[in-house]
Design a protein around this motif. Structure first.
Motif, PDB file in Angstrom:
ATOM      1  N   CYS A  43       0.834  -1.091  -0.015  1.00 32.01           N
ATOM      2  CA  CYS A  43       0.034   0.031  -0.039  1.00 32.01           C
ATOM      3  C   CYS A  43       1.028   1.294  -0.175  1.00 32.01           C
ATOM      4  CB  CYS A  43      -0.939  -0.084   1.253  1.00 32.01           C
ATOM      5  SG  CYS A  43      -2.014   1.206   1.134  1.00 32.01           S
ATOM      6  N   LEU A  44       0.734   1.960  -1.228  1.00 23.87           N
ATOM      7  CA  LEU A  44       1.791   3.055  -1.315  1.00 23.87           C
ATOM      8  C   LEU A  44       1.188   4.432  -0.579  1.00 23.87           C
ATOM      9  CD1 LEU A  44       2.761   2.661  -4.900  1.00 23.87           C
ATOM     10  CD2 LEU A  44       4.196   1.974  -2.807  1.00 23.87           C
ATOM     11  N   PRO A  45       2.009   5.115  -0.184  1.00 27.11           N
ATOM     12  CA  PRO A  45       1.557   6.444   0.440  1.00 27.11           C
ATOM     13  C   PRO A  45       1.120   7.370  -0.804  1.00 27.11           C
ATOM     14  CG  PRO A  45       4.057   6.453   0.211  1.00 27.11           C
ATOM     15  CD  PRO A  45       3.471   5.035   0.238  1.00 27.11           C
ATOM     16  N   SER A  46       0.057   8.188  -0.450  1.00 28.90           N
ATOM     17  CA  SER A  46      -0.523   9.025  -1.757  1.00 28.90           C
ATOM     18  C   SER A  46       0.326   9.882  -2.221  1.00 28.90           C
ATOM     19  CB  SER A  46      -2.085   9.527  -1.157  1.00 28.90           C
ATOM     20  OG  SER A  46      -1.750  10.404   0.240  1.00 28.90           O
ATOM     21  N   ASP A  47       1.199  10.520  -1.089  1.00 32.47           N
ATOM     22  CA  ASP A  47       2.223  11.565  -1.683  1.00 32.47           C
ATOM     23  C   ASP A  47       3.683  11.366  -0.942  1.00 32.47           C
ATOM     24  OD1 ASP A  47       3.972  13.906  -1.394  1.00 32.47           O
ATOM     25  OD2 ASP A  47       1.968  15.114  -1.349  1.00 32.47           O
ATOM     26  N   GLU A  48       4.631  10.874  -1.806  1.00 29.07           N
ATOM     27  CA  GLU A  48       6.023  10.567  -1.384  1.00 29.07           C
ATOM     28  C   GLU A  48       6.525  11.704  -0.659  1.00 29.07           C
ATOM     29  OE1 GLU A  48       7.358   7.203  -4.610  1.00 29.07           O
ATOM     30  OE2 GLU A  48       7.875   9.325  -5.013  1.00 29.07           O
ATOM     31  N   ARG A  49       6.469  12.794  -1.058  1.00 33.08           N
ATOM     32  CA  ARG A  49       7.146  14.023  -0.242  1.00 33.08           C
ATOM     33  C   ARG A  49       6.465  14.164   1.023  1.00 33.08           C
ATOM     34  NH1 ARG A  49      10.162  18.664  -1.480  1.00 33.08           N
ATOM     35  NH2 ARG A  49      10.456  19.937   0.681  1.00 33.08           N
ATOM     36  N   LEU A 243      18.408   8.622   7.122  1.00 36.27           N
ATOM     37  CA  LEU A 243      16.888   8.820   6.115  1.00 36.27           C
ATOM     38  C   LEU A 243      16.926   7.684   5.266  1.00 36.27           C
ATOM     39  CD1 LEU A 243      14.195  10.173   5.353  1.00 36.27           C
ATOM     40  CD2 LEU A 243      15.560  11.639   4.286  1.00 36.27           C
ATOM     41  N   ASN A 244      16.247   6.683   5.043  1.00 36.31           N
ATOM     42  CA  ASN A 244      16.246   5.664   4.192  1.00 36.31           C
ATOM     43  C   ASN A 244      14.851   5.182   4.023  1.00 36.31           C
ATOM     44  OD1 ASN A 244      18.638   3.118   5.629  1.00 36.31           O
ATOM     45  ND2 ASN A 244      18.886   4.975   4.718  1.00 36.31           N
ATOM     46  N   VAL A 245      14.514   4.643   2.695  1.00 34.45           N
ATOM     47  CA  VAL A 245      13.141   4.265   2.000  1.00 34.45           C
ATOM     48  C   VAL A 245      13.382   3.052   1.539  1.00 34.45           C
ATOM     49  CG1 VAL A 245      12.826   6.663   1.364  1.00 34.45           C
ATOM     50  CG2 VAL A 245      14.023   5.021  -0.226  1.00 34.45           C
ATOM     51  N   VAL A 246      12.044   2.347   1.725  1.00 37.29           N
ATOM     52  CA  VAL A 246      11.782   1.184   1.260  1.00 37.29           C
ATOM     53  C   VAL A 246      11.176   1.401  -0.069  1.00 37.29           C
ATOM     54  CG1 VAL A 246      10.834  -1.203   1.322  1.00 37.29           C
ATOM     55  CG2 VAL A 246      12.081  -0.125   3.405  1.00 37.29           C
ATOM     56  N   LEU A 247      11.488   0.652  -1.227  1.00 39.18           N
ATOM     57  CA  LEU A 247      10.819   0.966  -2.527  1.00 39.18           C
ATOM     58  C   LEU A 247      10.198  -0.304  -3.125  1.00 39.18           C
ATOM     59  CD1 LEU A 247      14.252   2.445  -4.599  1.00 39.18           C
ATOM     60  CD2 LEU A 247      12.234   3.384  -3.118  1.00 39.18           C
ATOM     61  N   ASP A 248       9.165   0.024  -3.938  1.00 38.20           N
ATOM     62  CA  ASP A 248       8.514  -1.151  -4.494  1.00 38.20           C
ATOM     63  C   ASP A 248       9.169  -1.547  -5.862  1.00 38.20           C
ATOM     64  OD1 ASP A 248       7.758   0.743  -6.400  1.00 38.20           O
ATOM     65  OD2 ASP A 248       5.380   0.419  -6.113  1.00 38.20           O
ATOM     66  N   GLU A 249       8.670  -2.365  -6.509  1.00 37.96           N
ATOM     67  CA  GLU A 249       9.263  -2.902  -7.799  1.00 37.96           C
ATOM     68  C   GLU A 249       9.474  -1.701  -8.798  1.00 37.96           C
ATOM     69  OE1 GLU A 249       5.510  -5.141 -10.080  1.00 37.96           O
ATOM     70  OE2 GLU A 249       6.413  -6.167  -8.282  1.00 37.96           O
ATOM     71  N   LYS A 250       8.511  -0.792  -8.812  1.00 33.41           N
ATOM     72  CA  LYS A 250       8.691   0.327  -9.883  1.00 33.41           C
ATOM     73  C   LYS A 250       9.526   1.310  -9.208  1.00 33.41           C
ATOM     74  CE  LYS A 250       4.195  -1.213 -11.854  1.00 33.41           C
ATOM     75  NZ  LYS A 250       2.566  -0.826 -11.870  1.00 33.41           N
ATOM     76  N   GLY A 252       8.831   2.975  -6.630  1.00 32.28           N
ATOM     77  CA  GLY A 252       8.276   4.123  -5.830  1.00 32.28           C
ATOM     78  C   GLY A 252       8.240   3.837  -4.044  1.00 32.28           C
ATOM     79  N   ILE A 253       8.182   4.886  -3.474  1.00 26.61           N
ATOM     80  CA  ILE A 253       8.656   4.835  -1.917  1.00 26.61           C
ATOM     81  C   ILE A 253       7.302   4.059  -1.232  1.00 26.61           C
ATOM     82  CG2 ILE A 253       8.836   6.232  -0.024  1.00 26.61           C
ATOM     83  CD1 ILE A 253      10.338   7.948  -1.682  1.00 26.61           C
ATOM     84  N   VAL A 254       7.681   3.155  -0.709  1.00 23.76           N
ATOM     85  CA  VAL A 254       6.544   2.495   0.148  1.00 23.76           C
ATOM     86  C   VAL A 254       6.564   2.805   1.437  1.00 23.76           C
ATOM     87  CG1 VAL A 254       5.943   0.070   1.137  1.00 23.76           C
ATOM     88  CG2 VAL A 254       6.873   0.184  -1.110  1.00 23.76           C
ATOM     89  N   LYS A 255       7.795   3.323   1.906  1.00 25.55           N
ATOM     90  CA  LYS A 255       8.030   3.561   3.412  1.00 25.55           C
ATOM     91  C   LYS A 255       9.210   4.464   3.627  1.00 25.55           C
ATOM     92  CE  LYS A 255       6.237   3.266   8.076  1.00 25.55           C
ATOM     93  NZ  LYS A 255       4.914   3.733   8.223  1.00 25.55           N
ATOM     94  N   ALA A 256       9.232   5.348   4.409  1.00 22.64           N
ATOM     95  CA  ALA A 256      10.502   6.048   4.781  1.00 22.64           C
ATOM     96  C   ALA A 256      10.629   6.104   5.962  1.00 22.64           C
ATOM     97  CB  ALA A 256      10.424   7.744   4.498  1.00 22.64           C
ATOM     98  N   VAL A 257      11.896   5.925   6.630  1.00 23.20           N
ATOM     99  CA  VAL A 257      12.308   5.763   8.085  1.00 23.20           C
ATOM    100  C   VAL A 257      13.422   6.779   8.268  1.00 23.20           C
ATOM    101  CG1 VAL A 257      11.443   3.548   8.364  1.00 23.20           C
ATOM    102  CG2 VAL A 257      13.763   3.681   7.688  1.00 23.20           C
ATOM    103  N   ALA A 258      13.499   7.339   9.430  1.00 21.38           N
ATOM    104  CA  ALA A 258      14.604   8.155   9.706  1.00 21.38           C
ATOM    105  C   ALA A 258      14.717   8.203  11.390  1.00 21.38           C
ATOM    106  CB  ALA A 258      13.899   9.792   9.317  1.00 21.38           C
ATOM    107  N   GLY A 259      16.056   8.727  11.646  1.00 22.48           N
ATOM    108  CA  GLY A 259      16.366   8.875  13.003  1.00 22.48           C
ATOM    109  C   GLY A 259      17.619   7.927  13.397  1.00 22.48           C
ATOM    110  N   ASP A 260      17.511   7.345  14.599  1.00 19.11           N
ATOM    111  CA  ASP A 260      18.707   6.777  14.951  1.00 19.11           C
ATOM    112  C   ASP A 260      19.380   5.616  14.109  1.00 19.11           C
ATOM    113  OD1 ASP A 260      20.505   5.752  17.266  1.00 19.11           O
ATOM    114  OD2 ASP A 260      19.508   4.003  16.943  1.00 19.11           O
ATOM    115  N   PRO A 261      20.342   5.366  13.582  1.00 16.06           N
ATOM    116  CA  PRO A 261      20.835   4.493  12.802  1.00 16.06           C
ATOM    117  C   PRO A 261      20.651   2.942  13.098  1.00 16.06           C
ATOM    118  CG  PRO A 261      22.949   5.309  13.776  1.00 16.06           C
ATOM    119  CD  PRO A 261      21.865   5.953  14.305  1.00 16.06           C
TER     120      PRO A 261
END
Length: 436
Positions: A43-49, A243-250, A252-261
Motif C-alpha cells: 500500500c503506497l503513500p498517496s504523497d511521497e514527499r 533517512l532510508n526508504v523501502v521501494l516497490d518494484e517500480k 516508488g516509495i513504500v515507506k520512509a524511516v528516519a532517526g537513529d541508525p
C-alpha cells in the motif's frame, strides 16, 4: 506443441520483462508455469514527499534533525551512487530544508556520493541523482575524489576504518539510501552508506572478506558478521542520523524511516521483509529472471544480486535464464579476471584462500554455476559470456526456448520480473503456506 521451434500457442502467457532502459516480451506455455514471483504489492503513500516529511517529523530513537543540527556545524550527507536505486533527488530537498531552517548555510553542507569501489560518475549522472537545484546549490563530491582517507581505528573484528576526509571531518553525519536484501550483508541501507560507501578499498576488502563466515547471508542481521562489522564501523565513524526508504518494484516509495541508525534501520528492515521476501513451496526446473532493468543490470557485477536470488528458486542442475543488458560489460577488473580465468570451483578456492574485492562476487556466481546452468541474455560479447561459464543469448525468448529444450517439454518455470529485489524462501515441509 512446437515450442522448441519458438511457435506460439493459444495457451501461452506473455511476460514483459525489464531489460536495460526498456523491456522485452517472453512467451511461456501456461502448462509449464509454476508461478510468478514478485515483490508483494504494498500500500503506497498517496504523497511521497509527505511520507518523507512524516519520517523526518517522527524520527525513531532520535531527535529531529533540525533539533540536532546547529548553525556553523559541518554536515555531511552520504547518498548512493548510480548503481543504486535510492531516490536521493526525492529525499534530499526535505532533509536540506530542515537543515537550512536550523540555521545552516549551504556552504556548511557537503553531499558525498558513496562510491565504494565503483567507477566514477559523469556530471550528468550526479545531477540526475540529487536533482538539478541541489547539485547547483550544494557541494557534491565523490567519496573517492581525492584518493586520501583518514584512519579512525579498527573494529573488534579487525577491519581498519579508513574514510574519506569529508566524512571524517564532519560534525554531523547523515546516511541516506534504500533498504533491500543484500546477498551477504543481509540488507542494504543504514550504515552501509558509509561502509562500503565512503571507505577505502582496504576497509571494504577486510569487511567483505567475512562473506564466507556463518550468518553472512541474505536477510540475516543479528548473527551476520559482515553486517555487525558495518554497524560497529558506523559507531566508530559516528553516524548521527539516517533517512532510508523501502521501494516497490517500480521504485516508488513504500515507506520512509528516519532517526537513529539502529532504531530506524530496524523498522525499515521489517518493511523490507514484508515487501521482498516471497515464500515458495518448491523449486523450479527453469527460473526466468530479469535483474529489474537499469541500474540493476548496468553490468554483470551488479546483476549478480539478481542471479543469486534466482538461484534460490531453481532446483539442482536446473537452468536460470537471466536478463541483464550489462552495457558496461562485466563491470570490475578483479571480478572479470577471476570470472574469465578460472573454473567455478577454483574461483571459490582462490577467494577463500585469499580474499580479493571484486573477486568475491565471482565466487558468489561460481556457487550458482556449480548448482546448475546460467543462460545470460545480455549485450556482452558472446565469447566473453562463454568464458565466464555461462551460455550467451541475445534474445530472451531464444534463451528460454533453449532452457526448455534442455530441461524438457514439461519443465516447470518460475518467473521473476524483479529478481534483483525479490528473495524466494523455500518453505520447509512442515511450514504452513502463507495466506493469500
Amino acid at each position: 506443441m512446437n515450442w522448441l521451434q519458438g511457435e506460439s500457442t493459444l495457451s501461452d502467457e506473455v511476460f514483459d520483462l525489464k531489460y536495460g532502459q526498456s523491456s522485452t516480451p517472453v512467451r511461456i506455455p501456461t502448462q509449464n508455469l509454476l508461478g510468478l514471483l514478485r515483490p508483494t504489492e504494498p500500500c503506497l503513500p498517496s504523497d511521497e514527499r509527505a511520507e518523507i516529511e512524516r519520517a523526518l517529523d517522527e524520527p525513531l530513537g532520535s531527535g529531529r534533525i533540525q533539533d540536532i543540527a546547529r548553525p556553523g556545524a559541518k554536515v555531511t550527507i552520504l547518498v548512493s551512487d548510480a548503481t543504486r536505486p535510492a531516490p536521493s533527488y526525492k529525499m534530499l530537498p526535505p532533509l536540506l530544508g530542515r537543515l537550512e531552517a536550523a540555521g545552516l548555510a549551504s556552504e556548511d553542507i557537503t553531499i558525498v556520493f558513496g562510491m565504494g569501489i565503483h567507477r566514477s560518475m559523469t556530471q550528468d549522472e550526479k545531477r540526475a541523482l540529487v536533482g538539478l537545484e541541489v547539485f547547483a546549490r550544494f557541494k557534491c563530491v565523490e567519496s573517492t575524489h581525492s584518493g586520501d582517507y583518514v584512519y579512525l581505528g579498527s573494529t573488534s573484528r579487525g577491519t581498519p576504518i579508513e574514510v574519506c576526509p569529508e566524512v571524517a571531518g564532519s560534525d554531523i553525519l547523515i546516511c541516506t539510501g534504500n533498504i533491500e536484501y543484500h546477498y551477504f550483508a543481509g540488507y542494504s541501507g543504514g550504515s552501509k552508506a558509509v561502509l562500503p560507501g565512503a571507505c577505502s578499498r582496504r576497509t571494504v576488502e577486510a569487511n567483505h572478506s567475512m562473506q564466507f563466515l556463518p550468518g553472512a547471508q541474505l536477510g540475516s542481521y543479528e548473527d551476520n558478521p559482515v553486517r555487525q562489522d558495518i554497524e560497529e564501523a558506523g559507531r566508530i565513524i559516528g553516524v548521527d542520523f539516517i533517512l532510508n526508504v523501502v521501494l516497490d518494484e517500480k521504485k516508488g516509495i513504500v515507506k520512509a524511516v528516519a532517526g537513529d541508525p539502529v532504531a530506524a534501520f530496524q523498522a525499515g528492515r521489517q518493511v523490507a521483509d514484508e515487501v521482498y521476501g516471497i515464500p515458495i513451496e518448491r523449486q523450479a526446473d527453469i527460473v526466468l529472471a530479469s535483474a529489474g532493468g537499469r541500474p540493476k543490470d548496468v553490468n554483470l557485477y551488479q546483476a549478480q544480486k539478481a542471479l543469486e536470488n534466482a538461484a534460490r528458486a531453481v532446483r539442482e542442475d536446473g537452468v536460470v535464464v537471466l536478463l541483464a543488458e550489462c552495457p558496461e560489460g562485466l563491470g570490475e577488473k578483479s571480478f572479470q579476471e577471476y570470472m574469465t580465468a578460472y573454473p567455478p570451483a577454483e574461483i571459490i578456492e582462490r577467494v577463500r584462500a585469499k580474499f580479493v574485492l571484486g573477486a568475491h562476487k565471482a565466487a558468489a556466481i561460481a556457487r550458482v554455476l556449480m548448482k546448475g546452468r546460467v543462460f545470460l541474455v545480455s549485450s556482452i560479447a558472446p565469447g566473453l559470456v562463454a568464458s565466464c561459464g555461462m551460455t550467451p543469448f541475445r534474445s530472451a525468448q531464444e534463451g528460454f526456448c533453449a532452457a526448455l529444450g534442455q530441461c524438457g517439454e514439461y519443465a516447470s518455470v518460475l518467473v521473476m520480473p524483479y529478481a534483483g529485489s525479490t528473495v524466494p524462501r523455500l518453505l520447509s515441509r512442515h511450514e504452513p503456506k502463507p495466506k493469500p
